[in-house]
Design an enzyme around this catalytic site. Structure first.
Site, PDB file in Angstrom:
ATOM      1  N   GLU A  29       0.855  -1.190   0.000  1.00  0.00           N
ATOM      2  CA  GLU A  29       0.000   0.000   0.000  1.00  0.00           C
ATOM      3  C   GLU A  29       0.895   1.245   0.000  1.00  0.00           C
ATOM      4  OE1 GLU A  29      -2.816   0.341   3.221  1.00  0.00           O
ATOM      5  OE2 GLU A  29      -3.697   2.123   2.336  1.00  0.00           O
TER       6      GLU A  29
ATOM      7  N   GLY B 218       3.386   2.558  10.836  1.00  0.00           N
ATOM      8  CA  GLY B 218       3.172   1.738  12.031  1.00  0.00           C
ATOM      9  C   GLY B 218       2.994   0.265  11.729  1.00  0.00           C
ATOM     10  N   ALA B 219       2.115  -0.033  10.754  1.00  0.00           N
ATOM     11  CA  ALA B 219       1.802  -1.423  10.470  1.00  0.00           C
ATOM     12  C   ALA B 219       0.985  -1.492   9.193  1.00  0.00           C
ATOM     13  CB  ALA B 219       0.992  -2.023  11.615  1.00  0.00           C
TER      14      ALA B 219
ATOM     15  N   GLU C 233      -2.127  -3.868   7.080  1.00  0.00           N
ATOM     16  CA  GLU C 233      -3.193  -4.845   7.272  1.00  0.00           C
ATOM     17  C   GLU C 233      -3.282  -5.927   6.192  1.00  0.00           C
ATOM     18  OE1 GLU C 233      -3.651  -1.539   6.471  1.00  0.00           O
ATOM     19  OE2 GLU C 233      -5.342  -1.278   5.106  1.00  0.00           O
TER      20      GLU C 233
ATOM     21  N   GLU D 138      -5.244  -2.722  12.809  1.00  0.00           N
ATOM     22  CA  GLU D 138      -4.965  -3.582  11.641  1.00  0.00           C
ATOM     23  C   GLU D 138      -5.960  -4.740  11.592  1.00  0.00           C
ATOM     24  OE1 GLU D 138      -3.123  -2.036   9.691  1.00  0.00           O
ATOM     25  OE2 GLU D 138      -2.219  -0.717  11.192  1.00  0.00           O
TER      26      GLU D 138
ATOM     27  N   HIS E 156      -9.278  -3.644  10.205  1.00  0.00           N
ATOM     28  CA  HIS E 156      -9.237  -3.449   8.754  1.00  0.00           C
ATOM     29  C   HIS E 156      -9.700  -4.702   8.001  1.00  0.00           C
ATOM     30  CE1 HIS E 156      -7.743   0.462   7.668  1.00  0.00           C
ATOM     31  NE2 HIS E 156      -6.553   0.343   8.217  1.00  0.00           N
TER      32      HIS E 156
ATOM     33  N   GLU F  66      -9.676   4.317   6.444  1.00  0.00           N
ATOM     34  CA  GLU F  66      -8.824   4.771   7.542  1.00  0.00           C
ATOM     35  C   GLU F  66      -9.600   5.549   8.616  1.00  0.00           C
ATOM     36  OE1 GLU F  66      -6.270   3.379   8.044  1.00  0.00           O
ATOM     37  OE2 GLU F  66      -5.552   2.683   6.086  1.00  0.00           O
TER      38      GLU F  66
HETATM   39  N1  B3K Z   1      -2.916   1.004   5.693  1.00  0.00           N
HETATM   40  C1  B3K Z   1      -1.603   1.201   6.255  1.00  0.00           C
HETATM   41  C2  B3K Z   1      -0.934   2.455   5.811  1.00  0.00           C
HETATM   42  C3  B3K Z   1      -0.209   2.353   4.516  1.00  0.00           C
HETATM   43  C4  B3K Z   1       0.591   3.603   4.254  1.00  0.00           C
HETATM   44  C5  B3K Z   1       1.159   3.616   2.876  1.00  0.00           C
HETATM   45  N2  B3K Z   1       2.048   4.726   2.683  1.00  0.00           N
HETATM   46  C6  B3K Z   1      -1.632   1.165   7.747  1.00  0.00           C
HETATM   47  C7  B3K Z   1      -2.915   1.495   8.375  1.00  0.00           C
HETATM   48  O1  B3K Z   1      -3.423   2.586   8.315  1.00  0.00           O
HETATM   49  O2  B3K Z   1      -3.477   0.622   8.942  1.00  0.00           O
HETATM   50 ZN    ZN Z   2      -5.344   1.905   8.783  1.00  0.00          ZN
END
Ligand code: B3K
Ligand code: ZN
Length: 878
Positions: free
Chosen positions: A129, A269-270, A272, A306, A309, A328
């Site tokens: 992502e 951070g992480a 999903e 996560e 998600h 988000e």
């Molecule tokens: N969906 C990912 C974030 C991805 C960032 C890409 N630059 C983490 C989150 O929001 O859970």
């Molecule tokens: Zn997220």
């Protein structure tokens, strides 16, 4: 300068994909420097395509093509065109499905941008992502193309004994030359941004979870061997999140296996990825002696985020990246609810609002302001912002407030049922809320398209038992949005009688003690009746909308609300307003060269908080906290960093001086070793005690030095150790160098603790800080290729140390620009984040403006500038 002006992508230009890819078969022959990728794609024309072209264009970047075939026939050079960003096959069948096979080579070791397939320590992992899959192979890398993935991983068995991908393991075996293979299949169609693979020498911690319908799910957390002892809390958090989502949203996990891998090198951070989350170690690893209470809470929050998600993001995903807040904002709202339920809803809400107001409000007021659903981007990675995430969550929270918990849940049920397996839009989410509740949210939709923080100005009039509130709303202009329309703003409110008890009133014929009114006009009057006396109003309870509230109050009224408001958020808020008001008075005194005097109203209010025996100690610690320097700066026409710091320190010192006996008493009462104990009361005791320690430190007295040093040397948990070290470092404590040194020696093998050591020094307010930061850049443990380390030093200094970053001589600015230019080639995403330190330049005096814009221009003129940095730097200057 950039080699070419990068293109802007617009929401209004969205068209459905011309082709769909139903199945993907991937084979990886993994190698640090030369990974071979074979991709077999089952493609067909999209019946909804609006184009007549016979060509198929696949995105791909930094790939070396080995070969390509269509339905088994190798394509010749004239059959396709290759550019830096895409592969176009000139003619493909339009009337039947066909198969594309591609073979290409990638170099994970050279990938310091940490997007696509890369090396972290000795393991291989991916981050796709938003658009990282195109750095693995050519593909329709867009979220509205959803495919079923089968992935076979081949690698050296000693170097990469563990081989993971999404879904279920469907086969494994040995090969010649010491190699082995493992195959994975994900039964759920997904966009390629949710693809993941991990390979390495990993250990794992296993557990299981039985879902509400009785299915047994295997849970596995993979880490490097030396971290196996720090996974317990993450595992428990995962199980808590799984249960909570079943109970709160009726959502159950869908695969038989849930894996989490923790890696040292990670841009955020992480992530999903379906069935295989990849995490920054910071949000997995915890042991009482290495992680603070806040770390424990953040880990639970991010693990929850996560996990949530899996429904809000994976089962129902985004049609295009402009819809990012769909997954988000909603998922942040869900993780906020979860964390509140797990600890203290009052404390969690205050922490979230505090962050929103300090950081997102600044974004909303600056050159990078955008709506939660942006309309244009150059680099989508720049739009993983506080606005999309945190303001996005506030917008979802307002729907929850307007529809009530039950109505909101019905809306969610309908949304998940209606759109399961689809890639949808924010509009679809609001529509589901409307349809499930039989309501109309036309005006509310403006929150998705309008940027900027609305301002509410409130006036009150009381006459014969009737209170009239006149509320005006306005919103300052933001880039490309000079005019704003009125928004639908839910305002939760209540009134207090003279004795502090809740005053009953009549609103629209109904008697109540609290109401939520809907502001929809630019100016609107609300009438409340049957009041026996003129009440004190408590407005925007729980921070029911992300707005700035302006209402005239004197310090006595604020002190009254701080003592009596039954709404925990507004009680805290009254204290913050009271302190802010006093600090701004002191700032005016400093600027006019007057002597500073302490305010008795504040001293007495704090005395009462310290004397209060209320149960929620974390909440009490928050009541004692002073507004952040950044938050205060955000409210000044021209930010005066020195005066803010001086005034705030003056307040801290006066309170410490006037109430030193009380601070010492509360400290002693709650100071005990409860290492390893994380229940709300133990955490609260540590918070309250350490808040007291911080005040006592301001006294710069031998006994407060001794208190901090003793706590530092005897602490057996990181919360107490780091709080004590911070007290030592932010004072003239003579043991400072020795404490810093001993901390480093104790923890040099724990990367996450070393990050804290860097951050503590980078955010220190003592005069020698900038020199320290420069010398830390040369420290053997500093590494520009490790995002956590960069954030802990460069990020912390530029974003959390206003006093020294904004030093009058411009040294801080030059330092940051040099780091951005260095990072630009190594890791554009991190470089772009660091440019954010300059975004607020217009808020400072003209000398500082000139210094900051000079550095921004130097950045913009850098050769081979990445899209990421170009977008932030050029928009900041615009
Ligand atoms: N969906 C990912 C974030 C991805 C960032 C890409 N630059 C983490 C989150 O929001 O859970
Ligand atoms: Zn997220």
């Amino acid at each position: 300068m950039r080699d070419a002006t990068p293109q802007t992508v617009y929401l209004k230009d969205y068209t459905p994909p011309d082709y769909l890819i139903d199945q993907v078969e991937l084979v990886f022959e993994l190698d640090e420097q030369r990974t071979l990728v074979r991709a077999g794609l089952d493609v067909r024309r999209n019946p909804d395509s609006r184009s007549a072209s016979e060509a198929l264009t696949l995105f791909g970047e930094e790939l070396l093509l080995v070969g390509i075939s269509l339905d088994g026939q190798a394509l010749a050079a004239g059959d396709y065109t290759l550019s830096d960003e895409a592969l176009t096959i000139h003619r493909v069948p339009g009337d039947r499905p066909f198969r594309i096979d591609i073979e290409n080579i990638i170099d994970p070791q050279a990938n310091t941008a940490l997007e696509g397939l890369y090396l972290s320590s000795s393991m291989l992992c991916t981050q796709c992502e938003a658009q990282g899959f195109r750095k693995i192979t050519w593909f329709l890398d867009r979220p509205d193309v959803m495919s079923r993935f089968t992935t076979k991983l081949i690698a050296d068995k000693t170097q990469y004994p563990v081989l993971l991908s999404n879904g279920n393991k469907i086969g494994a075996g040995n090969l010649d030359g010491g190699r082995h293979w493992v195959a994975w299949q994900d039964p759920f169609a997904k966009p390629c941004y949710l693809f993941a693979l991990v390979a390495g020498q990993l250990e794992y911690v296993a557990d299981e979870f039985t879902t509400v319908s009785g299915r047994r799910i295997a849970l596995e957390i993979f880490v490097e061997a030396h971290n196996v002892d720090k996974c317990g809390h993450a595992m428990q958090s995962l199980k808590n999140a799984m249960r909570w989502d079943e109970e709160t949203y009726g959502l159950e996990y869908d695969l038989d296996l849930y894996m989490i891998v923790a890696v040292d090198h990670f841009n955020m951070g992480a992530m999903e990825n379906k069935g295989l989350n990849v995490f920054n170690t910071k949000f997995v690893l915890a042991r009482p002696d290495t992680a603070t209470d806040s770390d424990y809470e953040h880990i639970e929050g991010v693990i929850g985020h996560e996990y949530f998600h899996n429904w809000s993001g994976n089962r129902v995903t985004c049609r295009d990246w402009f819809q990012l807040s769909l997954k988000e904002g909603f998922t942040v709202f869900r993780d906020q609810q979860f964390s509140g339920d797990r600890s203290s809803p009052a404390v969690k809400r205050i922490e979230d609002v505090n962050m929103l107001r300090t950081r997102q409000f600044a974004e909303d007021a600056g050159p990078l302001a955008h709506p939660i659903r942006p309309e244009a981007y150059i680099e989508i990675n720049n739009f993983y912002t506080l606005t999309v995430y945190e303001k996005g969550a506030e917008v979802v929270r307002m729907l929850h407030t307007l529809l009530g918990a039950a109505g909101f849940r019905q809306g969610c049920d309908l949304y998940f049922k209606r759109h399961d397996g689809q890639a949808v839009t924010c509009e679809d989410f609001v529509k589901a809320m409307e349809d499930a509740n039989g309501v109309e949210l036309t005006q509310f939709r403006r929150w998705y398209s309008q940027a900027g923080t609305p301002v509410l100005e409130v006036e009150q009039a009381f006459d014969a038992g009737r209170l009239t509130l006149t509320v005006k709303q306005s919103c300052p202009p933001t880039p490309n949005q000079p005019e704003k329309l009125p928004l639908h703003v839910p305002i939760k409110l209540g009134f207090l009688a003279a004795d502090g008890s809740p005053a009953r009133f009549q609103y629209r014929g109904e008697f109540c003690e609290e109401a939520t009114v809907s502001l929809t006009e630019a100016e609107q009057r609300f009438v409340f009746e049957s009041l026996t006396e003129k009440p004190i109003v408590s407005l925007l309870r729980g921070f029911s909308a992300p707005v700035t509230l302006k209402i005239d109050r004197d310090p006595e009224e604020l002190a009254f609300l701080l003592s009596y408001d039954s709404d925990t958020f507004n009680r805290w808020e009254a204290g913050q307003q009271l302190v802010s008001r006093i600090i701004f008075g002191l700032i005016a005194d400093i600027q006019a060269g007057r002597t500073l005097t302490a305010n008795p109203v504040l001293t007495e209010a704090f005395r009462a908080i310290l004397a209060d025996a209320g149960a929620d100690l974390s909440y009490r610690a928050l009541l004692l906290s002073l507004p952040d320097e950044g938050y205060l700066g955000g409210q000044m026409a021209v930010v005066d960093v020195e005066a803010i710091h001086q005034a705030r320190e003056f307040v801290r010192l006066s309170l410490a001086t006037a109430l030193s006996a009380e601070f010492q008493r509360v400290y002693a009462e709650h100071h005990q070793d409860e290492s390893g104990c994380f229940d709300a009361s133990a955490v609260g005791r540590r918070r309250l005690k350490n808040a007291c320690l911080s005040y006592l430190t301001a006294l710069e007295k031998p006994d407060s030095y001794a208190l901090a040093e003793t706590q530092f040397r005897s602490a057996r948990n990181m919360t107490d150790q780091i709080a004590a070290l911070s007290a030592v470092v932010n004072s003239r404590n003579p043991t400072k160098a020795d404490c810093l040194d001993s901390f480093y020696r104790q923890w040099q093998r724990e990367a996450l603790v070393v990050d804290k050591w860097f951050t503590l020094q980078a955010t220190c307010h003592m005069p020698e800080t900038f020199a320290t930061v420069q010398s830390l850049m040369q420290h053997p443990a500093f590494d520009m290729k490790t995002p956590n380390r960069v954030r802990s030093l460069v990020g912390a200094f530029s974003q959390s140390n206003p006093l020294h970053f904004h030093a009058r001589n411009g040294d801080g600015y030059r330092f940051l620009a040099d780091r951005v230019i260095e990072l630009n080639t190594l890791n554009p995403q991190i470089a772009a984040r660091m440019v954010g330190g300059f975004a607020q330049w217009r808020r400072y005096d003209t000398d500082r403006q000139a210094l900051m814009t000079r550095e921004l221009r130097r950045i913009v003129e850098t050769e081979h500038l990445s899209k990421d940095v170009y977008e932030i730097a050029s928009k900041s200057l615009a």
